[in-house]
Motif scaffolding. Structure first.
Motif, PDB file in Angstrom:
ATOM      1  N   ASN A   6       0.683  -1.241  -0.010  1.00  0.00           N
ATOM      2  CA  ASN A   6       0.009   0.107   0.075  1.00  0.00           C
ATOM      3  C   ASN A   6       0.744   1.135   0.094  1.00  0.00           C
ATOM      4  O   ASN A   6       0.245   2.422  -0.183  1.00  0.00           O
ATOM      5  N   GLY A   7       2.103   1.156   0.228  1.00  0.00           N
ATOM      6  CA  GLY A   7       2.955   2.348   0.341  1.00  0.00           C
ATOM      7  C   GLY A   7       2.589   3.410   1.130  1.00  0.00           C
ATOM      8  O   GLY A   7       2.415   3.181   2.474  1.00  0.00           O
ATOM      9  N   GLN A   8       2.297   4.663   0.613  1.00  0.00           N
ATOM     10  CA  GLN A   8       2.046   5.635   1.404  1.00  0.00           C
ATOM     11  C   GLN A   8       0.833   5.539   2.346  1.00  0.00           C
ATOM     12  O   GLN A   8       0.646   6.083   3.318  1.00  0.00           O
ATOM     13  N   ASN A   9      -0.301   4.834   1.626  1.00  0.00           N
ATOM     14  CA  ASN A   9      -1.477   4.537   2.423  1.00  0.00           C
ATOM     15  C   ASN A   9      -1.205   3.701   3.668  1.00  0.00           C
ATOM     16  O   ASN A   9      -1.956   3.852   4.511  1.00  0.00           O
ATOM     17  N   ALA A  10      -0.178   2.986   3.905  1.00  0.00           N
ATOM     18  CA  ALA A  10       0.173   2.224   5.098  1.00  0.00           C
ATOM     19  C   ALA A  10       0.598   3.231   6.209  1.00  0.00           C
ATOM     20  O   ALA A  10       0.186   3.116   7.416  1.00  0.00           O
ATOM     21  N   ILE A  11       1.212   4.252   5.534  1.00  0.00           N
ATOM     22  CA  ILE A  11       1.538   5.268   6.672  1.00  0.00           C
ATOM     23  C   ILE A  11       0.189   6.021   7.254  1.00  0.00           C
ATOM     24  O   ILE A  11       0.269   6.121   8.461  1.00  0.00           O
ATOM     25  N   VAL A  43       3.583  -4.804  12.007  1.00  0.00           N
ATOM     26  CA  VAL A  43       3.944  -6.219  11.125  1.00  0.00           C
ATOM     27  C   VAL A  43       3.657  -5.412   9.800  1.00  0.00           C
ATOM     28  O   VAL A  43       2.693  -5.285   9.536  1.00  0.00           O
ATOM     29  N   LEU A  44       4.942  -5.629   9.130  1.00  0.00           N
ATOM     30  CA  LEU A  44       4.989  -5.401   7.727  1.00  0.00           C
ATOM     31  C   LEU A  44       4.697  -6.486   6.883  1.00  0.00           C
ATOM     32  O   LEU A  44       5.560  -7.335   6.807  1.00  0.00           O
ATOM     33  N   THR A  45       3.691  -6.836   6.280  1.00  0.00           N
ATOM     34  CA  THR A  45       3.670  -8.130   5.292  1.00  0.00           C
ATOM     35  C   THR A  45       3.659  -7.767   3.874  1.00  0.00           C
ATOM     36  O   THR A  45       3.758  -6.692   3.375  1.00  0.00           O
ATOM     37  N   LYS A  46       4.017  -8.970   3.129  1.00  0.00           N
ATOM     38  CA  LYS A  46       4.054  -8.848   1.747  1.00  0.00           C
ATOM     39  C   LYS A  46       5.339  -7.891   1.192  1.00  0.00           C
ATOM     40  O   LYS A  46       5.064  -7.532   0.079  1.00  0.00           O
ATOM     41  N   LEU A  47       5.994  -7.913   1.976  1.00  0.00           N
ATOM     42  CA  LEU A  47       7.466  -7.063   1.246  1.00  0.00           C
ATOM     43  C   LEU A  47       8.007  -7.698   0.153  1.00  0.00           C
ATOM     44  O   LEU A  47       8.804  -7.286  -0.622  1.00  0.00           O
ATOM     45  N   ASP A  48       7.815  -9.086   0.006  1.00  0.00           N
ATOM     46  CA  ASP A  48       8.596  -9.680  -1.067  1.00  0.00           C
ATOM     47  C   ASP A  48       7.835  -9.573  -2.484  1.00  0.00           C
ATOM     48  O   ASP A  48       8.102  -9.745  -3.675  1.00  0.00           O
ATOM     49  N   GLY A  49       6.661  -9.034  -2.306  1.00  0.00           N
ATOM     50  CA  GLY A  49       5.876  -8.697  -3.621  1.00  0.00           C
ATOM     51  C   GLY A  49       5.557  -7.388  -3.892  1.00  0.00           C
ATOM     52  O   GLY A  49       4.670  -6.812  -4.805  1.00  0.00           O
ATOM     53  N   THR A  50       6.583  -6.297  -3.462  1.00  0.00           N
ATOM     54  CA  THR A  50       6.364  -4.901  -3.855  1.00  0.00           C
ATOM     55  C   THR A  50       7.813  -4.415  -3.994  1.00  0.00           C
ATOM     56  O   THR A  50       8.703  -4.801  -3.110  1.00  0.00           O
ATOM     57  N   ALA A  51       7.709  -3.396  -4.299  1.00  0.00           N
ATOM     58  CA  ALA A  51       8.906  -2.417  -4.547  1.00  0.00           C
ATOM     59  C   ALA A  51       8.904  -1.116  -3.612  1.00  0.00           C
ATOM     60  O   ALA A  51       9.832  -0.272  -3.774  1.00  0.00           O
ATOM     61  N   LYS A  52       7.771  -1.209  -2.720  1.00  0.00           N
ATOM     62  CA  LYS A  52       7.573  -0.114  -1.882  1.00  0.00           C
ATOM     63  C   LYS A  52       7.975  -0.578  -0.415  1.00  0.00           C
ATOM     64  O   LYS A  52       7.530   0.036   0.518  1.00  0.00           O
ATOM     65  N   GLY A  82      10.506   0.564   1.262  1.00  0.00           N
ATOM     66  CA  GLY A  82      10.988   1.814   1.802  1.00  0.00           C
ATOM     67  C   GLY A  82       9.948   2.365   2.606  1.00  0.00           C
ATOM     68  O   GLY A  82      10.431   3.224   3.574  1.00  0.00           O
ATOM     69  N   VAL A  83       8.782   1.915   2.755  1.00  0.00           N
ATOM     70  CA  VAL A  83       7.706   2.509   3.416  1.00  0.00           C
ATOM     71  C   VAL A  83       8.062   2.111   5.142  1.00  0.00           C
ATOM     72  O   VAL A  83       7.426   2.898   5.739  1.00  0.00           O
ATOM     73  N   VAL A  84       8.803   0.968   5.349  1.00  0.00           N
ATOM     74  CA  VAL A  84       9.114   0.826   6.568  1.00  0.00           C
ATOM     75  C   VAL A  84       9.885   2.012   7.037  1.00  0.00           C
ATOM     76  O   VAL A  84       9.819   2.430   8.526  1.00  0.00           O
ATOM     77  N   ILE A  85      10.751   2.561   6.630  1.00  0.00           N
ATOM     78  CA  ILE A  85      11.651   3.727   6.920  1.00  0.00           C
ATOM     79  C   ILE A  85      10.551   4.838   7.223  1.00  0.00           C
ATOM     80  O   ILE A  85      10.759   5.592   8.225  1.00  0.00           O
ATOM     81  N   GLY A  86       9.479   4.945   6.428  1.00  0.00           N
ATOM     82  CA  GLY A  86       8.901   6.363   6.623  1.00  0.00           C
ATOM     83  C   GLY A  86       7.965   6.266   8.047  1.00  0.00           C
ATOM     84  O   GLY A  86       7.766   6.905   8.597  1.00  0.00           O
ATOM     85  N   ILE A  87       7.466   4.874   7.965  1.00  0.00           N
ATOM     86  CA  ILE A  87       6.480   4.588   9.213  1.00  0.00           C
ATOM     87  C   ILE A  87       7.357   4.867  10.538  1.00  0.00           C
ATOM     88  O   ILE A  87       7.048   5.444  11.430  1.00  0.00           O
ATOM     89  N   CYS A  88       8.820   4.311  10.383  1.00  0.00           N
ATOM     90  CA  CYS A  88       9.458   4.622  11.647  1.00  0.00           C
ATOM     91  C   CYS A  88       9.830   5.793  12.154  1.00  0.00           C
ATOM     92  O   CYS A  88       9.927   6.471  13.150  1.00  0.00           O
TER      93      CYS A  88
END
Length: 428
Positions: free
Chosen positions: A357-362, A378-387, A389-395
């Motif tokens: 979901n990218g920015q929508n996850a934030i 918990v961040l799921t489906k990281l293997d199926g996306t190029a996004k 980097g959303v982990v960095i933004g959330i933290c």
């Protein structure tokens, strides 16, 4: 002659007749005999001689000694049986303790081996799971850092474009860019290679929440309270129920006694899905009827966890859109009811986010955090996306620690989040 006659007569004269014994007459005695009997009473037999006082005391002493010996023998027999019983109980207790200790050691060894295998598999899949993210904005960063280019305004302009078009968020991109510009002004960056290292250090600092998170992911382990109650929230489709099943498998393999609560009573087949996971993992589950109050299901599960001395109670909840206020109010109710079943519950509020979901996850994380006080992600489906980097933004924006990341379909692919390992895989 006369004298001779007298002599002869004397010779022929017999002596007095001998007394003949007469038989006792069969009839009644004659009157004189009867009178004689009445006048002469029969003599009684003399009474037996009395027992001597010394003999009586000796007899009493013998009886007392015999009684004492009998009681002493009974006491010794009871004492012997008591000692035998205590010895049997001690041996049985020692055998039970030894068996329990051996079972616990065997379970710990099996759990450690399973954990080692899971870690090995997860370690291999993390880098692979971030492959699409590396092919996205990380690939553009790598192209910017190559060739030994000096860091000038053109490099910073390209860096700004890459960061603001990534899914790390505007706020985080601004922080990273300002940090790089400050170091350029202080002449701490001589080339693009050094810029790559600076960005890597800044991202690692953000992910570790300025050192507040552990580097090995141990923050995802249960806390000291028993039972440790985990409330899992998220929107439908984020992988919430599957994440609960995988989390239960990890906790159970680590030797924790786990209880699941099927609190998502509104989504069709949500309870059945979690029940399948419970059977696969081998942990009990508390289910309510379809359409039942989810707060009551979670309350019953927490109560049961307290009664059965469970280590961890993981409660599923109905998927809620973060933009729907009435639905979020229902989640607040579930949280309040849990606190009535166990002091301090829930001890952990995990928000499951779909990394695609990218920015929508934030935005989701922000709304859920304001409503429920989220304690971990918990961040799921990281293997199926190029996004990724959303982990960095959330933290960076919410200062919420990431507990787990999902990089595949297997149980081992849900792994505790390690900032250092994530950065290493991201910049690999």
């Amino acid at each position: 002659m006369a004298a001779g006659v007298r002599l002869a007569r004397r010779r022929r004269a017999p002596g007095p007749p001998a007394a003949r014994p007469t038989a006792e007459p069969h009839g009644p005695p004659t009157a004189p005999a009867a009178r004689e009997t009445r006048t002469e009473p029969r003599r009684k037999a003399p009474p037996p001689a009395p027992v001597a006082e010394a003999d009586r005391e000796a007899d009493e002493a013998r009886k007392k000694e015999a009684y004492r010996q009998k009681k002493e023998a009974e006491h010794e027999e009871r004492e012997r049986r008591r000692l035998e019983r205590e010895e049997e109980e001690r041996l049985a207790r020692e055998a039970a303790e030894r068996a329990a200790r051996e079972e616990a050691e065997a379970r710990a060894r099996a759990a450690a081996e399973e954990h080692r295998k899971a870690e090995a598999e997860g370690g291999k899949t993390l880098a692979a799971g971030l492959a699409k993210t590396r092919s996205g904005f990380m690939a553009r960063l790598s192209g910017l850092f190559g060739g030994g280019r000096p860091v000038d305004d053109s490099v910073l302009a390209e860096l700004e474009e890459v960061l603001f078009t990534a899914d790390i968020g505007v706020k985080t991109a601004t922080h990273l860019l300002e940090s790089a510009r400050e170091k350029v002004r202080r002449r701490e960056l001589s080339d693009a290679g050094r810029l790559r290292a600076v960005l890597r250090e800044d991202i690692a600092r953000i992910l570790s929440l300025d050192g507040g998170a552990t580097a090995d992911g141990a923050s995802g382990s249960p806390g000291p309270a028993r039972p440790w109650v985990i409330m899992v929230v998220g929107v439908n489709g984020s992988g919430k129920t599957t994440t609960i099943g995988k989390l239960a498998a990890r906790l159970n393999a680590a030797g924790h006694k786990v209880l699941l609560a099927a609190g998502d009573t509104f989504r069709a087949a949500a309870g059945e899905q979690l029940e399948v996971w419970a059977g696969r993992v081998g942990v009990p589950i508390v289910r309510g009827k379809d359409g039942a109050d989810p707060a009551s299901v979670c309350f019953e599960a927490v109560q049961r966890g307290v009664a059965e001395k469970a280590d961890v109670v993981v409660c599923d909840t109905a998927g809620r859109l973060h933009t729907k206020a009435p639905l979020m109010e229902q989640l607040k109710k579930v949280k309040r009811v849990m606190a009535k079943a166990a002091p301090g519950a829930p001890h952990e509020v995990l928000l499951v986010l779909d990394a695609t979901n990218g920015q929508n996850a934030i935005a989701q994380a922000r709304q859920f955090h304001e409503a429920l006080g989220v304690t971990g992600l918990v961040l799921t489906k990281l293997d199926g996306t190029a996004k990724g980097g959303v982990v960095i933004g959330i933290c960076d924006e919410l200062h919420l620690p990431v507990r787990y990341v999902g990089v595949g379909e297997t149980v081992a692919d849900l792994r505790p989040f390690s900032p250092a390992e994530f950065v290493e895989a991201l910049f690999a």
